[in-house]
Design a protein around this motif. Sequence first.
Motif, PDB file in Angstrom:
ATOM      1  N   ASP A  10     -13.306   2.323   5.443  1.00 29.29           N
ATOM      2  CA  ASP A  10     -13.877   1.020   5.773  1.00 29.29           C
ATOM      3  C   ASP A  10     -14.216   1.001   7.258  1.00 29.29           C
ATOM      4  N   ILE A  11     -15.510   0.979   7.563  1.00 32.14           N
ATOM      5  CA  ILE A  11     -15.928   1.037   8.967  1.00 32.14           C
ATOM      6  C   ILE A  11     -15.418  -0.153   9.759  1.00 32.14           C
ATOM      7  N   GLY A  12     -15.105  -1.245   9.080  1.00 31.91           N
ATOM      8  CA  GLY A  12     -14.582  -2.418   9.760  1.00 31.91           C
ATOM      9  C   GLY A  12     -13.256  -2.177  10.449  1.00 31.91           C
ATOM     10  N   ALA A  13     -12.562  -1.124  10.056  1.00 35.34           N
ATOM     11  CA  ALA A  13     -11.284  -0.787  10.700  1.00 35.34           C
ATOM     12  C   ALA A  13     -11.488  -0.245  12.106  1.00 35.34           C
ATOM     13  N   TRP A  14     -12.721   0.101  12.433  1.00 36.81           N
ATOM     14  CA  TRP A  14     -13.058   0.615  13.762  1.00 36.81           C
ATOM     15  C   TRP A  14     -14.210  -0.222  14.310  1.00 36.81           C
ATOM     16  N   PRO A  15     -13.905  -1.380  14.898  1.00 35.55           N
ATOM     17  CA  PRO A  15     -14.943  -2.363  15.255  1.00 35.55           C
ATOM     18  C   PRO A  15     -15.982  -1.855  16.246  1.00 35.55           C
ATOM     19  N   VAL A  66     -17.020   1.261  16.517  1.00 34.86           N
ATOM     20  CA  VAL A  66     -17.883   2.157  15.743  1.00 34.86           C
ATOM     21  C   VAL A  66     -18.849   1.331  14.894  1.00 34.86           C
ATOM     22  N   LYS A  67     -18.363   0.277  14.298  1.00 37.85           N
ATOM     23  CA  LYS A  67     -19.203  -0.587  13.463  1.00 37.85           C
ATOM     24  C   LYS A  67     -20.336  -1.207  14.283  1.00 37.85           C
ATOM     25  N   ALA A  68     -20.004  -1.746  15.456  1.00 37.17           N
ATOM     26  CA  ALA A  68     -21.018  -2.386  16.294  1.00 37.17           C
ATOM     27  C   ALA A  68     -22.066  -1.372  16.761  1.00 37.17           C
ATOM     28  N   TRP A  69     -21.601  -0.187  17.141  1.00 39.76           N
ATOM     29  CA  TRP A  69     -22.527   0.870  17.563  1.00 39.76           C
ATOM     30  C   TRP A  69     -23.427   1.299  16.406  1.00 39.76           C
TER      31      TRP A  69
END
Length: 210
Positions: free
Chosen positions: A175-180, A182-185
């Motif tokens: 879940d990419i949301g676990a790494w905020p 990374v998600k924003a980038w």
Amino acid sequence: MAAAYTLYGSFLSAPTYKVGLMLALCGLKYDYRHVDLAKGQHKSADFLRINRYGQVPAMIHDGFTLCQANTILEYIAEQTEKFAPANGEERQRIREWLVWETDRLEPGINRSRFFERFAKPDQAVVDYHRKWAEMGLGVLDELMEGKRFLVGERPTIADIGVYGVVAHMAEAKFDIGAWPQVKAWSERVAALPGFKLPYDLLPKADQDAA
């Protein structure tokens, strides 16, 4: 009329996606040749004459044959001057990121994806590679704090190379949301003109002038 670039690859291949994404973001037309990995076409004599390593992707540009995704990204950047380093320092930082992702990020995510999609080994092997992926994502998340892109304020081939791996996180059940960060980038990369997701970009058969 054939395009100047011919890309050999598979729609299932994250490294092929890196190169396809670069071509798309640069607005370059290319002919696409599908290599059926399940049938072993990447190990055929014909393909080994194109890529001696028996891997995808490979690319031919005006008769010049290239292989290994990240070096192809560098080549296209040099040819087009797009997503390229602005100076020697940026070139070094980009290369550092590309080497890091092949060593510390890509193995864990890509193998975890393979285990989810195709074949699951012993759980201890699965857990080992998932932990490796999580460690890499943690480093990426930390280093993206306060930054728009990996090297400076504009996207470079470092972002394209690393995104080519991150794009397949969901298939690996991360879940990419676990790494905020990374998600924003990743959302900034996805907003670039010409961007397409892997299965929207790579065809499942040969295609001319994509």
